[in-house]
Design a protein around this motif. Structure first.
Motif, short mmCIF file in Angstrom:
data_model
loop_
_atom_site.label_atom_id
_atom_site.label_comp_id
_atom_site.label_asym_id
_atom_site.label_seq_id
_atom_site.Cartn_x
_atom_site.Cartn_y
_atom_site.Cartn_z
N VAL A 278 0.95 -1.15 0.03
CA VAL A 278 -0.10 0.14 0.03
C VAL A 278 0.90 1.17 0.09
O VAL A 278 2.01 1.40 0.88
CB VAL A 278 -1.13 0.03 1.14
CG1 VAL A 278 -2.01 -1.24 1.04
CG2 VAL A 278 -0.31 0.01 2.50
N SER B 160 4.82 8.04 -2.04
CA SER B 160 6.08 7.20 -1.66
C SER B 160 7.18 7.55 -2.69
O SER B 160 7.77 6.40 -2.78
CB SER B 160 5.61 5.78 -1.38
OG SER B 160 4.42 5.74 -0.63
N ASP C 44 -2.61 1.98 -4.30
CA ASP C 44 -2.24 3.41 -4.19
C ASP C 44 -3.20 4.13 -3.73
O ASP C 44 -4.40 3.92 -4.26
CB ASP C 44 -1.64 3.92 -5.57
CG ASP C 44 -1.06 5.51 -5.21
OD1 ASP C 44 -0.13 5.44 -4.63
OD2 ASP C 44 -1.82 6.45 -5.74
N GLY C 45 -3.16 5.04 -2.73
CA GLY C 45 -4.27 6.09 -2.08
C GLY C 45 -4.34 7.08 -2.71
O GLY C 45 -5.09 8.09 -2.28
N ILE D 167 -4.57 3.59 5.81
CA ILE D 167 -3.88 2.39 5.20
C ILE D 167 -4.37 1.06 5.40
O ILE D 167 -4.38 0.18 4.64
CB ILE D 167 -2.51 2.32 6.31
CG1 ILE D 167 -1.65 1.60 5.78
CG2 ILE D 167 -2.62 2.43 7.52
CD1 ILE D 167 -0.05 1.49 6.24
N TYR D 168 -5.27 0.78 6.44
CA TYR D 168 -5.87 -0.38 6.77
C TYR D 168 -7.14 -0.66 5.74
O TYR D 168 -7.55 -1.78 5.28
CB TYR D 168 -6.39 -0.40 8.17
CG TYR D 168 -5.25 -0.46 9.07
CD1 TYR D 168 -4.37 -1.44 8.89
CD2 TYR D 168 -5.09 0.71 10.07
CE1 TYR D 168 -3.21 -1.16 10.21
CE2 TYR D 168 -4.17 0.62 10.78
CZ TYR D 168 -3.30 -0.37 11.02
OH TYR D 168 -2.28 -0.15 11.92
N ALA E 184 -6.72 0.25 2.55
CA ALA E 184 -6.05 0.18 1.48
C ALA E 184 -5.69 -1.50 1.57
O ALA E 184 -5.63 -2.23 0.62
CB ALA E 184 -4.77 0.88 1.31
N ASN F 138 4.83 -2.94 3.02
CA ASN F 138 4.44 -1.54 2.74
C ASN F 138 5.52 -0.61 1.90
O ASN F 138 6.57 -1.17 1.85
CB ASN F 138 4.13 -0.41 3.98
CG ASN F 138 2.98 -1.03 5.00
OD1 ASN F 138 2.03 -1.44 4.23
ND2 ASN F 138 3.10 -1.16 6.14
N THR G 298 -11.23 -0.90 10.16
CA THR G 298 -10.65 0.36 9.85
C THR G 298 -11.37 1.55 10.85
O THR G 298 -10.98 2.58 10.85
CB THR G 298 -11.28 0.77 8.54
OG1 THR G 298 -12.72 0.54 8.55
CG2 THR G 298 -10.77 -0.17 7.51
N TYR H 25 2.83 6.13 11.19
CA TYR H 25 1.78 7.08 11.62
C TYR H 25 1.98 6.96 13.44
O TYR H 25 1.46 8.13 13.94
CB TYR H 25 0.39 6.47 11.36
CG TYR H 25 -0.85 7.10 11.93
CD1 TYR H 25 -1.15 8.41 11.30
CD2 TYR H 25 -1.67 6.55 12.88
CE1 TYR H 25 -2.40 9.00 11.67
CE2 TYR H 25 -2.61 7.22 13.46
CZ TYR H 25 -2.92 8.60 12.95
OH TYR H 25 -3.90 9.08 13.33
#
Length: 255
Positions: A12, A16, A41-42, A70-71, A73, A90, A171, A208
């Motif tokens: 994920v 980046s 990808d977010g 992230i979760y 994703a 990651n 989530t 995070y």
């Protein structure tokens, strides 16, 4: 036991650009061939998507869209996966060497297990060769969970069917969803787990939950919630013991 298991690796990413190429190449460099690579990808707005585009023909599943963290994703990746085993790497992590996945596949093919994990090293953000912390997991037993033990989530490999049976990442938890799912699998449902006493992943510093004092406090509060959402009473002092366990990571060195 699963002969020649198909391993789905999920990465994920979000903005980046400085690390994503190393992560992708770390997966492609593995000497195990039965691998499905999934990249979620977010909705990056830096150069991440341009870099991914250089590899996209060799990625089995790729999507870029805004997500709910992230979760969320990770859950998208799990849903898209078709492998027997699922691992998550990651976008700022890399595998320690080129035979991590062949080691994982060998153990799943030899033993009746549900999950596998190993050791992890933290490295400098700017230099993945410079180790700053060593997370030597040690073997698992149920009592360790009561005293704040946690395995390094990036080293966790799980049978896909566990997600089908027991659910994916929660989530509602922003910092402790990895801790919660480990409690759910290992404590609530007694999944069979194996420890591989090797460094499997290099993880860059940050994350995070460690990015600010507010996030550290939030993660600590969510650790208690991780027990409660599974209808389990948090053990006395687990909220204190869990962060204290990290102290030894700064003083232990890989042999």
């Amino acid at each position: 036991m699963i002969e020649n298991p198909k391993i789905s690796i999920i990465t994920v990413a979000l903005n980046s650009q400085s690390t994503i190429a190393q992560t992708i190449e770390s997966v492609f460099a593995q000497d195990y061939n039965n691998v499905e690579y999934i990249l979620i990808d977010g909705g990056s707005n830096d150069w991440t998507l341009d870099i991914i585009n250089n590899y996209v023909n060799d990625i089995d599943y790729f999507i870029s869209e805004v997500d709910n963290g992230i979760y969320d994703a990770m859950n998208k990746g799990i849903k898209a996966s078709t492998g027997d085993i699922v691992g998550i790497l990651n976008s700022d992590d890399v595998y320690e060497n080129n035979f991590v996945l062949s080691d994982v596949a060998r153990i799943f093919s030899q033993k009746e297990i549900d999950c596998l994990y190993g050791d992890l090293v933290y490295v400098k953000t700017s230099n993945a060769s410079e180790i700053t912390r060593y997370w030597k997991s040690g073997s698992f037993n149920q009592l360790k969970l009561n005293t704040g033990w946690m395995l390094p989530h990036p080293t966790l490999f799980v049978r896909k069917e566990l997600y089908t049976l027991y659910g994916v990442y929660n989530t509602e938890l922003k910092s402790a969803a990895d801790y919660e799912i480990i409690l759910r699998f290992l404590k609530k449902y007694n999944s069979v787990i194996e420890y591989l006493p090797k460094i499997l992943v290099k993880m860059r510093e940050g994350g995070y939950s460690n990015s600010s004092m507010i996030n550290r406090l939030r993660a600590n509060q969510e650790d208690l919630l991780a027990w409660k959402v599974n209808d389990m009473k948090p053990p006395l002092f687990v909220r204190i013991l869990k962060p204290l366990r990290k102290i030894t990571q700064f003083f232990t060195k890989p042999s």
